[in-house]
Design a protein around this motif. Sequence first.
Motif, PDB file in Angstrom:
ATOM      1  N   GLU A  44      -3.198   2.827  10.173  1.00  0.00           N
ATOM      2  CA  GLU A  44      -1.899   2.327  10.128  1.00  0.00           C
ATOM      3  C   GLU A  44      -0.793   3.195  10.915  1.00  0.00           C
ATOM      4  OE1 GLU A  44      -2.334   1.233   5.389  1.00  0.00           O
ATOM      5  OE2 GLU A  44      -1.400   3.029   6.038  1.00  0.00           O
ATOM      6  N   ARG A  45      -0.811   4.440  11.009  1.00  0.00           N
ATOM      7  CA  ARG A  45      -0.023   5.159  12.085  1.00  0.00           C
ATOM      8  C   ARG A  45      -0.196   4.621  13.459  1.00  0.00           C
ATOM      9  NH1 ARG A  45       2.806  10.172  11.767  1.00  0.00           N
ATOM     10  NH2 ARG A  45       2.495  10.060   9.491  1.00  0.00           N
ATOM     11  N   TYR A  46      -1.468   4.485  14.006  1.00  0.00           N
ATOM     12  CA  TYR A  46      -1.720   4.128  15.376  1.00  0.00           C
ATOM     13  C   TYR A  46      -1.105   2.628  15.464  1.00  0.00           C
ATOM     14  CZ  TYR A  46      -4.797   8.075  17.094  1.00  0.00           C
ATOM     15  OH  TYR A  46      -4.914   9.318  17.438  1.00  0.00           O
ATOM     16  N   LEU A  47      -1.185   1.777  14.636  1.00  0.00           N
ATOM     17  CA  LEU A  47      -0.941   0.502  14.784  1.00  0.00           C
ATOM     18  C   LEU A  47       0.648   0.423  14.602  1.00  0.00           C
ATOM     19  CD1 LEU A  47      -3.069  -1.411  12.449  1.00  0.00           C
ATOM     20  CD2 LEU A  47      -2.980  -1.775  14.816  1.00  0.00           C
ATOM     21  N   SER A  48       1.266   1.144  13.791  1.00  0.00           N
ATOM     22  CA  SER A  48       2.745   1.174  13.844  1.00  0.00           C
ATOM     23  C   SER A  48       3.244   1.622  15.251  1.00  0.00           C
ATOM     24  CB  SER A  48       3.324   1.914  12.824  1.00  0.00           C
ATOM     25  OG  SER A  48       2.774   1.693  11.530  1.00  0.00           O
ATOM     26  N   ILE A  49       2.731   2.690  15.966  1.00  0.00           N
ATOM     27  CA  ILE A  49       3.320   2.925  17.182  1.00  0.00           C
ATOM     28  C   ILE A  49       2.980   2.052  18.366  1.00  0.00           C
ATOM     29  CG2 ILE A  49       3.247   4.715  18.776  1.00  0.00           C
ATOM     30  CD1 ILE A  49       2.476   6.989  16.580  1.00  0.00           C
ATOM     31  N   ALA A  50       1.564   1.542  18.191  1.00  0.00           N
ATOM     32  CA  ALA A  50       1.211   0.699  19.288  1.00  0.00           C
ATOM     33  C   ALA A  50       1.961  -0.552  19.427  1.00  0.00           C
ATOM     34  CB  ALA A  50      -0.137   0.282  19.005  1.00  0.00           C
ATOM     35  N   TRP A  51       2.362  -1.071  18.271  1.00  0.00           N
ATOM     36  CA  TRP A  51       3.219  -2.461  18.080  1.00  0.00           C
ATOM     37  C   TRP A  51       4.592  -2.010  18.701  1.00  0.00           C
ATOM     38  CZ3 TRP A  51       1.383  -6.928  18.133  1.00  0.00           C
ATOM     39  CH2 TRP A  51       0.256  -7.276  17.385  1.00  0.00           C
ATOM     40  N   ASP A  52       4.919  -1.032  18.572  1.00  0.00           N
ATOM     41  CA  ASP A  52       6.416  -0.703  19.078  1.00  0.00           C
ATOM     42  C   ASP A  52       6.498  -0.125  20.543  1.00  0.00           C
ATOM     43  OD1 ASP A  52       9.270   0.332  18.356  1.00  0.00           O
ATOM     44  OD2 ASP A  52       8.464   2.037  19.698  1.00  0.00           O
ATOM     45  N   SER A  53       5.291   0.057  21.120  1.00  0.00           N
ATOM     46  CA  SER A  53       5.075   0.262  22.403  1.00  0.00           C
ATOM     47  C   SER A  53       5.447  -0.844  23.423  1.00  0.00           C
ATOM     48  CB  SER A  53       3.665   0.858  22.720  1.00  0.00           C
ATOM     49  OG  SER A  53       2.724  -0.039  22.934  1.00  0.00           O
ATOM     50  N   VAL A  87      -1.884   1.078  -3.793  1.00  0.00           N
ATOM     51  CA  VAL A  87      -0.906   2.037  -4.029  1.00  0.00           C
ATOM     52  C   VAL A  87      -0.975   2.802  -2.762  1.00  0.00           C
ATOM     53  CG1 VAL A  87      -0.287   4.109  -5.243  1.00  0.00           C
ATOM     54  CG2 VAL A  87      -1.181   2.084  -6.482  1.00  0.00           C
ATOM     55  N   GLU A  88      -1.995   3.261  -2.120  1.00  0.00           N
ATOM     56  CA  GLU A  88      -2.064   3.946  -0.904  1.00  0.00           C
ATOM     57  C   GLU A  88      -1.405   3.426   0.124  1.00  0.00           C
ATOM     58  OE1 GLU A  88      -5.166   5.016  -3.973  1.00  0.00           O
ATOM     59  OE2 GLU A  88      -4.682   3.352  -2.755  1.00  0.00           O
ATOM     60  N   ARG A  89      -1.390   2.071   0.330  1.00  0.00           N
ATOM     61  CA  ARG A  89      -0.979   1.361   1.371  1.00  0.00           C
ATOM     62  C   ARG A  89       0.684   1.386   1.411  1.00  0.00           C
ATOM     63  NH1 ARG A  89      -1.427  -1.339   5.852  1.00  0.00           N
ATOM     64  NH2 ARG A  89      -0.341  -3.335   6.429  1.00  0.00           N
ATOM     65  N   LEU A  90       1.029   1.224  -0.043  1.00  0.00           N
ATOM     66  CA  LEU A  90       2.578   1.179  -0.178  1.00  0.00           C
ATOM     67  C   LEU A  90       2.913   2.763   0.144  1.00  0.00           C
ATOM     68  CD1 LEU A  90       5.107  -0.006  -1.079  1.00  0.00           C
ATOM     69  CD2 LEU A  90       4.624   0.493  -3.551  1.00  0.00           C
ATOM     70  N   GLU A  91       2.437   3.787  -0.218  1.00  0.00           N
ATOM     71  CA  GLU A  91       2.903   5.129  -0.151  1.00  0.00           C
ATOM     72  C   GLU A  91       2.772   5.396   1.472  1.00  0.00           C
ATOM     73  OE1 GLU A  91      -0.180   7.310  -2.200  1.00  0.00           O
ATOM     74  OE2 GLU A  91       1.170   7.184  -4.096  1.00  0.00           O
ATOM     75  N   SER A  92       1.750   5.022   2.165  1.00  0.00           N
ATOM     76  CA  SER A  92       1.530   5.123   3.832  1.00  0.00           C
ATOM     77  C   SER A  92       2.958   4.324   4.272  1.00  0.00           C
ATOM     78  CB  SER A  92       0.544   4.446   4.264  1.00  0.00           C
ATOM     79  OG  SER A  92       0.423   4.776   5.597  1.00  0.00           O
ATOM     80  N   TYR A  93       3.260   3.290   3.793  1.00  0.00           N
ATOM     81  CA  TYR A  93       4.527   2.712   4.152  1.00  0.00           C
ATOM     82  C   TYR A  93       5.762   3.232   4.215  1.00  0.00           C
ATOM     83  CZ  TYR A  93       8.181  -1.148   4.311  1.00  0.00           C
ATOM     84  OH  TYR A  93       9.204  -1.895   4.423  1.00  0.00           O
ATOM     85  N   TRP A  94       5.836   3.754   3.133  1.00  0.00           N
ATOM     86  CA  TRP A  94       7.140   4.562   2.807  1.00  0.00           C
ATOM     87  C   TRP A  94       7.115   5.911   3.643  1.00  0.00           C
ATOM     88  CZ3 TRP A  94      11.382   2.916   1.405  1.00  0.00           C
ATOM     89  CH2 TRP A  94      11.582   2.023   0.315  1.00  0.00           C
ATOM     90  N   LYS A  95       5.852   6.594   3.657  1.00  0.00           N
ATOM     91  CA  LYS A  95       5.915   7.846   4.481  1.00  0.00           C
ATOM     92  C   LYS A  95       6.259   7.594   6.016  1.00  0.00           C
ATOM     93  CE  LYS A  95       2.635  11.486   5.937  1.00  0.00           C
ATOM     94  NZ  LYS A  95       1.441  11.882   5.921  1.00  0.00           N
ATOM     95  N   LEU A  96       5.890   6.358   6.648  1.00  0.00           N
ATOM     96  CA  LEU A  96       6.028   6.268   7.896  1.00  0.00           C
ATOM     97  C   LEU A  96       7.620   5.671   8.095  1.00  0.00           C
ATOM     98  CD1 LEU A  96       2.881   4.223   8.951  1.00  0.00           C
ATOM     99  CD2 LEU A  96       3.371   6.520   9.478  1.00  0.00           C
ATOM    100  N   LYS A  97       8.106   4.952   7.079  1.00  0.00           N
ATOM    101  CA  LYS A  97       9.459   4.520   6.954  1.00  0.00           C
ATOM    102  C   LYS A  97      10.449   5.679   7.146  1.00  0.00           C
ATOM    103  CE  LYS A  97      12.022   0.738   5.484  1.00  0.00           C
ATOM    104  NZ  LYS A  97      11.981  -0.442   4.429  1.00  0.00           N
ATOM    105  N   LYS A  98      10.153   6.667   6.212  1.00  0.00           N
ATOM    106  CA  LYS A  98      10.822   7.944   6.384  1.00  0.00           C
ATOM    107  C   LYS A  98      10.775   8.839   7.517  1.00  0.00           C
ATOM    108  CE  LYS A  98      11.240   9.224   1.222  1.00  0.00           C
ATOM    109  NZ  LYS A  98      11.113   9.909   0.427  1.00  0.00           N
ATOM    110  N   GLU A  99       9.604   8.921   8.172  1.00  0.00           N
ATOM    111  CA  GLU A  99       9.593   9.591   9.403  1.00  0.00           C
ATOM    112  C   GLU A  99      10.408   8.873  10.542  1.00  0.00           C
ATOM    113  OE1 GLU A  99       5.665  10.876  10.973  1.00  0.00           O
ATOM    114  OE2 GLU A  99       4.986  10.623   9.008  1.00  0.00           O
TER     115      GLU A  99
END
Length: 364
Positions: free
Chosen positions: A133-142, A307-319
Motif C-alpha cells: 500500500e505504501r509503495y502504491l501510494s508513492i508510485a501513483w503520486d510519482s 481494520v488493518e487497511r483503514l489503519e494503514s490509510y490513516w497512518k499514511l494520511k498522517k505521514e
Amino acid sequence: MNNIDMKNLGLTEEFIQESKLYKDLFIGRVSSQFKNLYKVITEKGDIVAEISGKYHYSVKGISEYPAVGDFVMVDRTNDSQGYGVIHRILGRKSVFAREMAGTKEDIQIIATNIDTVFICMSLNDDYNLRRLERYLSIAWDSGAVPVIVLTKSDLCKDIEVRINEISSIAIGVEVLVTTSTSDEGHQSLKKFLSSGKTVAFIGSSGVGKSTLINCLLGQNILDTNGIRDDDKGRHTTTRRELIMLPNFGVVIDTPGMRELGIVNADLTKSFSDIEELAFDCKFNDCTHLHEPNCAVQKAIIDGFLSVERLESYWKLKKETKYQGLNSKMIEKEKINEMLSSMGGMKNFRDFRKSIKKKNRKTGR
C-alpha cells in the motif's frame, strides 16, 4: 561507432525543445551515479561527468542534483580529454522519491522520467500488503503508472489467494506473476517495454529485480544472489542503474529499500475504496472512528473492508500531513488534532481542569 538512438532512450520532442534553450551544450541521460560523478549516455556514447561549480552552488537541496533517469545538458559527448560537465537538468516528467532516512529536510530521488513502475514483491516471506500500500501510494503520486510484479511464484503454494488479496487493495492496478525458473516466467513483463519507454524496478532487497532484468536482457549483466536460509533474498544491487534494451526502451534497476519514508502520496488512488465509501458517510469530516452512520465503519462490520487497511490509510494520511514540517510545526498540528477531537479549546480547558483537580485529590 554507431550513434545511440536517443529516442529509444526516452528522448521526447518536449525534451528536445527544452534543450534548445541551452546553446553549445549536448543532451544526455544519467544512467548511474557514483559519489560525485555521473555516467551519462549521449548520442555519441557514454561519458563520465560532474556538475559545474555554478550548478553546485545554486542547488538548495539534494533532490535538485542529477538523478538516474534525468535528461541533462553537458558540455561534451566524449570524455577522452577529461570529465564532462553537467550544466542543467531538463524538466522531470515523473519522479519516484522517498524521504531520506534520519531527516525531514530533504528527499532522495530514486528515479526520474519513468513511464511505468514495476513494484516487485516476492511470494515468499517478503509478502506484505501494508508495505505494498505504501509503495502504491508513492508510485501513483510519482506521475508514472504502477504495475505489481509478483516474483518467485515457484515458492508459493497459494498464488490465487495472494492475487485475490492484492487485487482487493490494488484497485485498478495490473498484477503480473513471474518466476525466473523458466523461460516463460517473465514474458508478461514485455508488453510494458517499447522504444522510448522507461520502466523502473522498485522493491525490497532480494525480491529478484536484477534477475528479472537479466531475463529481459537475455544475459547476466547484473549481479544476483540466491535466497538465504530464511527464504529471503540476498541484497545485491548497490546503486541505481539505467540500462538500455535495444529497440525496447530502458529499464532502471534500484537497490532494495528497507525503509520507504513518504515524501508525497496519492491516497485517492491507492485507497480509492475508502475514499469512495467516505462519500456515503453522514458527516463530511467523518474520521471513521466513532461517528454515527459511518459508511466506512459499516463496510468493516459487513466484512467488505479490513481494520488493518483503514489503519494503514490513516497512518499514511498522517505521514503526508506532517511531511515538510519541522518539529515545532508537527507538535502544533498534533495539538490541533487533539483539540479538534475533544471539541475545541473550551472542552480542552475543561478537560485539563478536571485532570488537575483529580491529581490534587490523589496527591499526584
